[in-house]
Write a protein that holds these residues in place. Structure first.
Motif, PDB file in Angstrom:
ATOM      1  N   TRP A  31     -12.466  -0.060   0.467  1.00 37.49           N
ATOM      2  CA  TRP A  31     -11.577  -0.469  -0.616  1.00 37.49           C
ATOM      3  C   TRP A  31     -12.379  -0.826  -1.847  1.00 37.49           C
ATOM      4  O   TRP A  31     -13.425  -1.465  -1.736  1.00 37.49           O
ATOM      5  N   ALA A  42      -8.563   3.109  -1.981  1.00 38.71           N
ATOM      6  CA  ALA A  42      -9.464   3.566  -0.921  1.00 38.71           C
ATOM      7  C   ALA A  42      -9.072   4.986  -0.551  1.00 38.71           C
ATOM      8  O   ALA A  42      -7.883   5.339  -0.629  1.00 38.71           O
ATOM      9  N   VAL A  93      -6.439   4.321   5.882  1.00 37.71           N
ATOM     10  CA  VAL A  93      -7.639   4.218   5.059  1.00 37.71           C
ATOM     11  C   VAL A  93      -8.819   4.884   5.764  1.00 37.71           C
ATOM     12  O   VAL A  93      -9.050   4.679   6.950  1.00 37.71           O
ATOM     13  N   ARG A 108       0.831  -1.214   0.000  1.00 39.18           N
ATOM     14  CA  ARG A 108       0.000   0.000   0.000  1.00 39.18           C
ATOM     15  C   ARG A 108       0.860   1.256   0.000  1.00 39.18           C
ATOM     16  O   ARG A 108       1.881   1.323   0.670  1.00 39.18           O
ATOM     17  N   ARG A 145      -6.096  -2.205  -5.737  1.00 38.28           N
ATOM     18  CA  ARG A 145      -7.209  -1.747  -4.911  1.00 38.28           C
ATOM     19  C   ARG A 145      -6.952  -0.291  -4.547  1.00 38.28           C
ATOM     20  O   ARG A 145      -5.793   0.117  -4.420  1.00 38.28           O
TER      21      ARG A 145
END
Length: 125
Positions: free
Chosen positions: A73, A61, A69, A26, A59
């Motif tokens: 997502w 978000a 986050v 991420r 993904r």
């Protein structure tokens, strides 16, 4: 139904790409929505780019600047953009969204020679 307009009002987005092992990586990024797709840039030799060349699976978000986050997502498909006209439009959309901050970032990237080495990513919702 995904509300892309509400998503675009966010300042940051967490982008998750996947290693060949399936492990998720991420990263918080700036982004802009253009014609119903999400665009962002990164260093051309970054891990994100290498991972997306292996698999378009990703993904996204909404997040804060640290990548925490702040929403749901979404599973998406992403690709590295190579079309100059699309890169120009995506760059203009980011400059419009982030204003002086984007222009200042562009200036430093130009001075350090990193501007032409940017990779642009398109995310299909």
């Amino acid at each position: 139904m995904r509300d892309i307009a509400a998503f675009d009002r966010q300042r940051y987005m967490a982008l998750a790409t996947f290693r060949r092992s399936g492990a998720e990586v991420r990263t918080p990024v700036w982004f802009a929505v253009l014609d119903g797709k999400i665009y962002l840039f990164t260093a051309g030799e970054s891990g994100k780019v290498r991972r997306l060349r292996n698999s378009s699976r990703a993904r996204v978000a909404p997040s804060d600047m640290r990548g925490q986050v702040r929403g749901v997502w979404w599973d998406v498909a992403a690709r590295v953009v190579t079309e100059p006209h699309l890169i120009e439009r995506a760059h203009a959309a980011l400059r419009a969204k982030y204003g002086w901050q984007a222009r200042l970032g562009d200036l430093f990237s130009r001075l350090t020679g990193r501007l032409p080495r940017r990779a642009w990513i398109e995310i299909e919702i």
